[in-house]
Scaffold this motif. Structure first.
Motif, PDB file in Angstrom:
ATOM      1  N   TYR A  95      16.227   2.470  -1.842  1.00 51.86           N
ATOM      2  CA  TYR A  95      15.931   1.383  -0.950  1.00 51.86           C
ATOM      3  C   TYR A  95      15.402   0.342  -1.763  1.00 51.86           C
ATOM      4  O   TYR A  95      15.167   0.137  -2.967  1.00 51.86           O
ATOM      5  CB  TYR A  95      15.009   1.884  -0.135  1.00 51.86           C
ATOM      6  N   ARG A  96      15.112  -0.948  -0.984  1.00 50.76           N
ATOM      7  CA  ARG A  96      14.606  -2.078  -1.628  1.00 50.76           C
ATOM      8  C   ARG A  96      13.673  -2.671  -0.779  1.00 50.76           C
ATOM      9  O   ARG A  96      13.966  -2.845   0.453  1.00 50.76           O
ATOM     10  CB  ARG A  96      15.567  -2.917  -2.561  1.00 50.76           C
ATOM     11  N   TYR A  97      13.006  -3.555  -1.127  1.00 52.04           N
ATOM     12  CA  TYR A  97      12.050  -4.792  -0.481  1.00 52.04           C
ATOM     13  C   TYR A  97      12.511  -6.114  -0.848  1.00 52.04           C
ATOM     14  O   TYR A  97      12.465  -6.266  -2.174  1.00 52.04           O
ATOM     15  CB  TYR A  97      10.417  -4.334  -0.668  1.00 52.04           C
TER      16      TYR A  97
ATOM     17  N   VAL B 184      11.351  -7.776   4.489  1.00 51.78           N
ATOM     18  CA  VAL B 184      12.240  -6.998   5.049  1.00 51.78           C
ATOM     19  C   VAL B 184      12.670  -5.825   3.823  1.00 51.78           C
ATOM     20  O   VAL B 184      12.824  -6.267   2.646  1.00 51.78           O
ATOM     21  CB  VAL B 184      13.252  -7.235   5.992  1.00 51.78           C
ATOM     22  N   GLY B 185      12.723  -4.628   4.166  1.00 48.43           N
ATOM     23  CA  GLY B 185      13.261  -3.585   3.372  1.00 48.43           C
ATOM     24  C   GLY B 185      14.838  -3.169   3.780  1.00 48.43           C
ATOM     25  O   GLY B 185      15.396  -3.669   4.906  1.00 48.43           O
ATOM     26  N   MET B 186      15.298  -2.493   2.931  1.00 50.35           N
ATOM     27  CA  MET B 186      16.839  -2.045   3.272  1.00 50.35           C
ATOM     28  C   MET B 186      16.904  -0.483   2.725  1.00 50.35           C
ATOM     29  O   MET B 186      16.674  -0.354   1.641  1.00 50.35           O
ATOM     30  CB  MET B 186      17.790  -2.887   2.588  1.00 50.35           C
ATOM     31  N   THR B 187      17.345   0.527   3.486  1.00 48.79           N
ATOM     32  CA  THR B 187      17.550   1.923   3.083  1.00 48.79           C
ATOM     33  C   THR B 187      18.698   1.852   2.801  1.00 48.79           C
ATOM     34  O   THR B 187      19.675   1.847   3.834  1.00 48.79           O
ATOM     35  CB  THR B 187      17.245   2.732   4.357  1.00 48.79           C
TER      36      THR B 187
ATOM     37  N   ARG C 216       8.815   7.236   0.770  1.00 47.64           N
ATOM     38  CA  ARG C 216       9.696   5.889   0.802  1.00 47.64           C
ATOM     39  C   ARG C 216       8.682   4.643   1.837  1.00 47.64           C
ATOM     40  O   ARG C 216       8.370   3.651   1.170  1.00 47.64           O
ATOM     41  CB  ARG C 216      10.919   5.932   1.699  1.00 47.64           C
ATOM     42  N   ALA C 217       8.254   5.468   2.943  1.00 46.33           N
ATOM     43  CA  ALA C 217       7.491   4.592   3.671  1.00 46.33           C
ATOM     44  C   ALA C 217       6.191   4.054   2.961  1.00 46.33           C
ATOM     45  O   ALA C 217       5.831   2.596   2.840  1.00 46.33           O
ATOM     46  CB  ALA C 217       6.978   5.195   4.906  1.00 46.33           C
TER      47      ALA C 217
ATOM     48  N   ALA D 178       3.190  -0.282   0.093  1.00 45.96           N
ATOM     49  CA  ALA D 178       2.357  -0.898  -1.004  1.00 45.96           C
ATOM     50  C   ALA D 178       3.306  -2.164  -1.692  1.00 45.96           C
ATOM     51  O   ALA D 178       2.428  -3.065  -1.902  1.00 45.96           O
ATOM     52  CB  ALA D 178       2.505   0.260  -2.096  1.00 45.96           C
ATOM     53  N   LEU D 179       4.382  -2.149  -1.547  1.00 46.16           N
ATOM     54  CA  LEU D 179       5.148  -3.306  -2.006  1.00 46.16           C
ATOM     55  C   LEU D 179       4.946  -4.514  -1.209  1.00 46.16           C
ATOM     56  O   LEU D 179       4.678  -5.770  -1.670  1.00 46.16           O
ATOM     57  CB  LEU D 179       6.623  -3.083  -2.117  1.00 46.16           C
TER      58      LEU D 179
END
Length: 223
Positions: A62-64, A70-73, A93-94, A99-100
């Motif tokens: 995943y990334r932020y 927004v994030g992406m799984t 992951r959540a 935290a990010l």
């Protein structure tokens, strides 16, 4: 169960993770082994494995996106049933994504994910792992709060051949579940950024982006 980050293709855990990828996903969804070197070294791309008794039993990437908040799984794989791998990965992951976002002084607006439509994709065995069955996965992701973005979705093949991959929906999990639409410009910007790494874009993908650019918003529907 341990949550270990993978940052190099030389990590023995990566080889185990890659075998999971090849077992579960069709070839057009799997990047070649050697091409993983740069993504794993990219600090913005977060690849973790769930390790149970020395064995890789699940993985998630995943990334932020700070600018978009927004994030992406990218993917989540459950490699063994009955030991809580899915919940473990989702919870870890959540927490990491929150935290990010906090480091960015924001509350994350939501997260994208591509989800197979089982009514259009019936020829993938997904390694025979029942939790990876598209019907099961959609129900689980629905419970997590994901909604389907109401437009025909394709993406460029990860085999780098410029073909269009269909049979999936682009979904979004809004921070506010009552949200009923998403800014089309946000979706288009996200997709352009996410797939910038792939040099060959199919015509169907380009046309999809053009249609998104011409809209104000896209409806969020129940999965």
């Amino acid at each position: 169960m341990d949550y270990n980050r993978i940052t190099s293709i030389t990590d023995p855990l990566f080889a185990d993770m890659y075998e999971l990828l090849k077992t579960v996903f069709p070839p057009e969804e799997v990047l070649a082994f050697d091409l993983w070197k740069e993504p794993l070294e990219d600090p913005s791309i977060r690849v973790f494995v769930a390790v149970h008794e020395g064995e890789v039993v699940g993985t998630t990437e995943y990334r932020y996106y700070k600018d978009l908040n927004v994030g992406m799984t990218d993917f989540t794989i459950i490699g063994r049933e009955g030991i809580g791998v899915g919940r473990f990965l989702a919870t870890k992951r959540a927490a990491d994504l929150q935290a990010l976002a906090q480091e960015n002084n924001k509350q994350m607006a939501g997260m994208f994910a591509e989800i197979y439509d089982p009514y259009r994709v019936d020829d993938h065995g997904f390694g025979g792992v029942k939790p990876m069955d598209p019907f099961v996965r959609r129900e689980v992701l629905s419970h997590l709060g994901y909604k389907r973005l109401n437009f025909p979705y394709v993406h460029p093949s990860w085999q780098l051949d410029g073909t269009a991959v269909s049979g999936l929906d682009l979904c979004f999990m809004p921070a506010d579940y009552e949200q009923t639409e998403l800014n089309a410009s946000l979706i288009a910007t996200f997709l352009k950024t996410y797939y910038a790494v792939l040099p060959e874009k199919p015509d169907a993908w380009v046309e999809m982006i053009e249609q998104l650019d011409a809209k104000e918003s896209v409806e969020l529907l129940a999965i």
